[in-house]
Design a protein around this motif. Structure first.
Motif, PDB file in Angstrom:
ATOM      1  N   GLY A  88       0.793  -1.230   0.000  1.00  0.00           N
ATOM      2  CA  GLY A  88       0.000   0.000   0.000  1.00  0.00           C
ATOM      3  C   GLY A  88       0.822   1.274   0.000  1.00  0.00           C
ATOM      4  N   THR A  89       2.080   1.203  -0.441  1.00  0.00           N
ATOM      5  CA  THR A  89       2.905   2.405  -0.438  1.00  0.00           C
ATOM      6  C   THR A  89       2.558   3.287  -1.636  1.00  0.00           C
ATOM      7  OG1 THR A  89       4.661   1.126   0.573  1.00  0.00           O
ATOM      8  CG2 THR A  89       5.274   3.246  -0.345  1.00  0.00           C
ATOM      9  N   ALA A  90       2.278   4.555  -1.371  1.00  0.00           N
ATOM     10  CA  ALA A  90       1.885   5.470  -2.447  1.00  0.00           C
ATOM     11  C   ALA A  90       3.121   5.981  -3.175  1.00  0.00           C
ATOM     12  CB  ALA A  90       1.067   6.631  -1.887  1.00  0.00           C
ATOM     13  N   LEU A  91       3.757   5.080  -3.907  1.00  0.00           N
ATOM     14  CA  LEU A  91       5.019   5.433  -4.547  1.00  0.00           C
ATOM     15  C   LEU A  91       5.209   4.525  -5.756  1.00  0.00           C
ATOM     16  CD1 LEU A  91       7.003   7.483  -3.228  1.00  0.00           C
ATOM     17  CD2 LEU A  91       8.355   5.549  -2.498  1.00  0.00           C
ATOM     18  N   ARG A  92       5.522   5.135  -6.913  1.00  0.00           N
ATOM     19  CA  ARG A  92       5.892   4.316  -8.060  1.00  0.00           C
ATOM     20  C   ARG A  92       7.411   4.305  -8.150  1.00  0.00           C
ATOM     21  NH1 ARG A  92       2.909   8.152 -11.960  1.00  0.00           N
ATOM     22  NH2 ARG A  92       4.089   9.415 -10.504  1.00  0.00           N
ATOM     23  N   ASP A  95       9.037   7.583  -8.585  1.00  0.00           N
ATOM     24  CA  ASP A  95       8.898   8.492  -7.445  1.00  0.00           C
ATOM     25  C   ASP A  95       9.996   8.241  -6.408  1.00  0.00           C
ATOM     26  OD1 ASP A  95       6.493   9.499  -8.572  1.00  0.00           O
ATOM     27  OD2 ASP A  95       5.438   7.745  -7.783  1.00  0.00           O
ATOM     28  N   PRO A 135       3.820   0.481  -9.094  1.00  0.00           N
ATOM     29  CA  PRO A 135       3.965   0.722  -7.649  1.00  0.00           C
ATOM     30  C   PRO A 135       5.183  -0.015  -7.107  1.00  0.00           C
ATOM     31  CG  PRO A 135       1.741  -0.068  -8.205  1.00  0.00           C
ATOM     32  CD  PRO A 135       2.553  -0.173  -9.444  1.00  0.00           C
TER      33      PRO A 135
ATOM     34  N   GLN B  50       0.443   5.904   5.397  1.00  0.00           N
ATOM     35  CA  GLN B  50       1.846   5.667   5.069  1.00  0.00           C
ATOM     36  C   GLN B  50       2.698   5.510   6.321  1.00  0.00           C
ATOM     37  OE1 GLN B  50       2.926   5.579   1.496  1.00  0.00           O
ATOM     38  NE2 GLN B  50       0.749   5.179   1.682  1.00  0.00           N
ATOM     39  N   VAL B 170       6.549  13.095   3.134  1.00  0.00           N
ATOM     40  CA  VAL B 170       6.408  11.922   2.267  1.00  0.00           C
ATOM     41  C   VAL B 170       7.673  11.074   2.346  1.00  0.00           C
ATOM     42  CG1 VAL B 170       6.296  11.140  -0.131  1.00  0.00           C
ATOM     43  CG2 VAL B 170       4.777  12.966   0.643  1.00  0.00           C
ATOM     44  N   LEU B 225      -5.723   4.417  -1.823  1.00  0.00           N
ATOM     45  CA  LEU B 225      -4.521   3.594  -1.993  1.00  0.00           C
ATOM     46  C   LEU B 225      -4.830   2.265  -2.674  1.00  0.00           C
ATOM     47  CD1 LEU B 225      -2.771   4.327   1.386  1.00  0.00           C
ATOM     48  CD2 LEU B 225      -1.798   4.711  -0.882  1.00  0.00           C
ATOM     49  N   SER B 229      -1.148   4.277  -6.913  1.00  0.00           N
ATOM     50  CA  SER B 229       0.084   4.379  -6.134  1.00  0.00           C
ATOM     51  C   SER B 229       0.794   5.676  -6.449  1.00  0.00           C
ATOM     52  CB  SER B 229       1.019   3.214  -6.449  1.00  0.00           C
ATOM     53  OG  SER B 229       0.464   2.019  -5.998  1.00  0.00           O
ATOM     54  N   SER B 230       0.162   6.522  -7.250  1.00  0.00           N
ATOM     55  CA  SER B 230       0.819   7.767  -7.603  1.00  0.00           C
ATOM     56  C   SER B 230       0.761   8.728  -6.428  1.00  0.00           C
ATOM     57  CB  SER B 230       0.114   8.393  -8.803  1.00  0.00           C
ATOM     58  OG  SER B 230       0.307   9.788  -8.789  1.00  0.00           O
ATOM     59  N   PRO B 231       1.901   9.336  -6.063  1.00  0.00           N
ATOM     60  CA  PRO B 231       1.902  10.259  -4.925  1.00  0.00           C
ATOM     61  C   PRO B 231       1.094  11.530  -5.190  1.00  0.00           C
ATOM     62  CG  PRO B 231       4.060  10.184  -5.974  1.00  0.00           C
ATOM     63  CD  PRO B 231       3.220   9.162  -6.657  1.00  0.00           C
ATOM     64  N   VAL B 234      -3.153   9.732  -5.364  1.00  0.00           N
ATOM     65  CA  VAL B 234      -3.670   9.223  -4.089  1.00  0.00           C
ATOM     66  C   VAL B 234      -4.191  10.353  -3.190  1.00  0.00           C
ATOM     67  CG1 VAL B 234      -3.029   8.088  -1.927  1.00  0.00           C
ATOM     68  CG2 VAL B 234      -2.421   7.044  -4.107  1.00  0.00           C
TER      69      VAL B 234
END
Lengths: 265, 303
Positions: A88-92, A95, A135, B50, B170, B225, B229-231, B234
């Motif tokens: 569930g990490t909001a990071l590609r 990024d 992701p 997060q 972040v 989420l 997954s784009s910061p 999301v």
């Protein structure tokens, strides 16, 4: 740049009343690959933290490009051990790299062509273009570590600090990631300080070995340090270094009675 | 026959849109407050997820409830009491719970204590019982206009500070080791974030109630989420989901005689379910796309 990138002079560190190392001297030139070896608890990671300015040393000094090290120096790139990024990490992938470029700055990131192009170039240089938009949570350990090399190189560092970046990767990815780090060193003249418990994946790239043991240290070319007599002398007991083909194994390293778990390892 | 009447009563107590226009004007301030809470709550929720702090939100809200109930009993300002309670809880969790395991045990200890203290204060409070229940399950429609102004003001301050500390927060949330090496001030960020969270929880307690704060501070971000997954995407989705849940909840609730909370929680839950399903479909597509690309990448390295 003629002088050393990293200059450690007579540095000493005590942790919890135990001397991890003292009188430590190490000078790292541009383009030099230094492997830091030693058993768990010998102070390898503490040395990295001291170079990062996170851990004050008790004596001596550590200079980076002639200045005393401080926290958050942009001249240092840092590659940590691979750790699982939760799904569930909001990071590609891209990024992760771009955090290395401007993650420390205040405010909200504004998309700009310059930063986009820079991130694209970094992603490409570590061969991660195919999965840059996925992701990070779905990427394999090896793919994540490739992106981490890109992340660490984002600030064009003079020194790359690596803390067991290959552990928990399979052999194939170990080689790939090690080659990327070595490539950065040759193309950019970056110096590398590489903490590892296993020198074999990088043995042919290493210029200098710094071996930490029992509060003592020895440094020099791998063939001068990784010898039974040298290590036996440091540990004060019979230690055998076995060379087979192009691999090295150290056998008989004693466990210390005052060594608690992996404190300071 | 009897059951028909009961059924009509049942549905009209849940949905009743007679005199809707007139009611809408009366509650417009509540709608504005709900909108802002929904947006800022959705946004801070992304960091709650997060940083793995959903449980902390719940713990803070119970102490916030105790503070509000204490204020009610002693005739002080309820919003102020709620703020004191949640900032205190946020500070304790922030200082003592740097590591996740410590944090969860501290929250587990604080939460029943806060809830018990709050119930004690309410039991001693001689006033109307509607007020009492409101702190646990939400009472936005009974918050007066100056107080609504305070809630809106606090939300805007939280939003502004979040935007300023965005990038390092972040970095510290998703990649703490490297962030530390890069000189991101992790300790300071963590304290500031706990204060913001405390403020936001105190605001939410007034609007949706201490027991249901998670529906606005966690569910929208968790839903977002699931599908991205784009910061960038999301946080935007989380704000949208929070906004829809909070404002939708108020709009559905004003005609009936029920508190708004069940509407808000149901809306945000439905959004979450929808996102889970969408995420599953997207995930299986991603895996199909990924198989050939993974093979190509491997071939590229060995070749």
């Amino acid at each position: 740049m003629t002088g050393p990138i990293l200059d450690i002079r007579q540095a000493g560190l005590k942790l919890g009343g135990r001397t991890l190392w003292s009188g430590l001297d190490l000078s790292v030139k541009p383009g030099e690959f230094v492997a830091v070896l030693g058993a768990n608890g010998s102070g390898k990671t503490s040395l990295l933290r001291a170079i990062l300015g996170q851990l004050p040393i008790d004596s001596g000094e550590i200079l980076l490009q002639g200045r005393k090290v401080h926290r958050g120096d942009r001249a240092i790139g840092y590659i940590p051990q691979q750790r699982i990024m939760p799904a569930g990490t909001a990071l590609r992938g891209r990024d992760l790299v771009s955090l290395g470029l401007d993650g420390h700055r205040w405010g909200v990131p504004w998309p700009s062509r310059r930063s986009r192009e820079k991130v694209d170039a970094l992603v490409e240089s570590v061969g991660a273009t195919a999965y840059a938009d996925l992701p990070v949570g779905v990427l394999s350990g090896g793919e994540q570590q490739r992106l981490r090399v890109g992340q660490a190189l984002a600030s064009d560092p003079a020194l790359l600090l690596c803390d067991e970046p290959l552990s928990s990767l399979d052999l194939h990815h170990q080689r790939g990631v090690a080659e990327l780090i070595d490539k950065g060193l040759h193309e950019r003249g970056t110096a590398v300080v590489f903490v590892t418990h296993d020198i074999n994946p990088v043995l042919d790239m290493v210029d200098t070995v710094l071996y930490l043991a029992a509060g003592k240290f020895t440094s020099g070319p791998p063939e001068e340090v990784l010898r039974s007599d040298v290590l036996s002398d440091m540990y004060g007991t019979e230690v055998e270094v076995i060379h087979t083909g192009n691999r090295v194994f150290v056998a008989g390293v004693p466990e210390f009675p005052h060594h608690h778990g992996e404190v300071g390892a | 026959m009897m059951s028909d009447v009961l059924a009509t009563d049942f549905w009209s107590s849940i949905f009743n849109f007679s005199d809707y226009g007139r009611l809408l004007v009366l509650v417009q301030n509540s709608i504005i407050a709900a909108a802002i809470l929904g947006i800022v709550g959705g946004l801070i929720g992304v960091f709650v997820m997060q940083r793995d702090m959903a449980f902390a939100v719940h713990g803070i809200s119970e102490l916030s409830f105790a503070g509000a109930a204490g204020a009610l009993l002693f005739g002080a300002n309820v919003v102020a009491g709620s703020l004191v309670g949640s900032l205190l809880a946020a500070a304790i969790i922030g200082v003592l719970g740097a590591r996740a395991r410590d944090r969860n045990s501290i929250i587990g200890v604080l939460m029943p204590f806060g809830l018990g203290l709050g119930i004690l204060f309410l039991a001693l409070y001689p006033g109307r019982s509607g007020n009492k229940f409101g702190l646990l399950t939400g009472q936005i429609l009974s918050v007066d206009i100056p107080q609504l102004g305070v809630l809106i003001g606090i939300s805007i301050v939280v939003l502004a500070v979040l935007l300023v500390i965005w990038r390092p927060l972040v970095f510290d949330s998703v990649d703490p080791d490297v962030a530390m090496a890069r000189g991101v001030p992790a300790g300071m960020l963590s304290i500031v974030f706990m204060i913001l969270l405390g403020l936001m929880v105190a605001v939410s307690v007034q609007i949706i109630g201490a027991l249901l704060v998670l529906a606005l501070l966690v569910t929208p971000a968790a839903a977002a989420l699931r599908i991205s997954s784009s910061p960038v995407v999301v946080p935007l989705l989380a704000m949208l989901f929070g906004f829809v849940s909070a404002v939708g909840g108020v709009l559905l609730a004003i005609g009936g005689s029920l508190p708004i909370s069940p509407y808000v929680t149901t809306l945000s839950f439905l959004i979450y379910i929808g996102c889970r399903i969408a995420g599953r479909i997207k995930g299986s597509r991603l895996r199909r796309r990924r198989e050939p690309s993974a093979r190509a990448a491997t071939a590229g390295v060995t070749g």
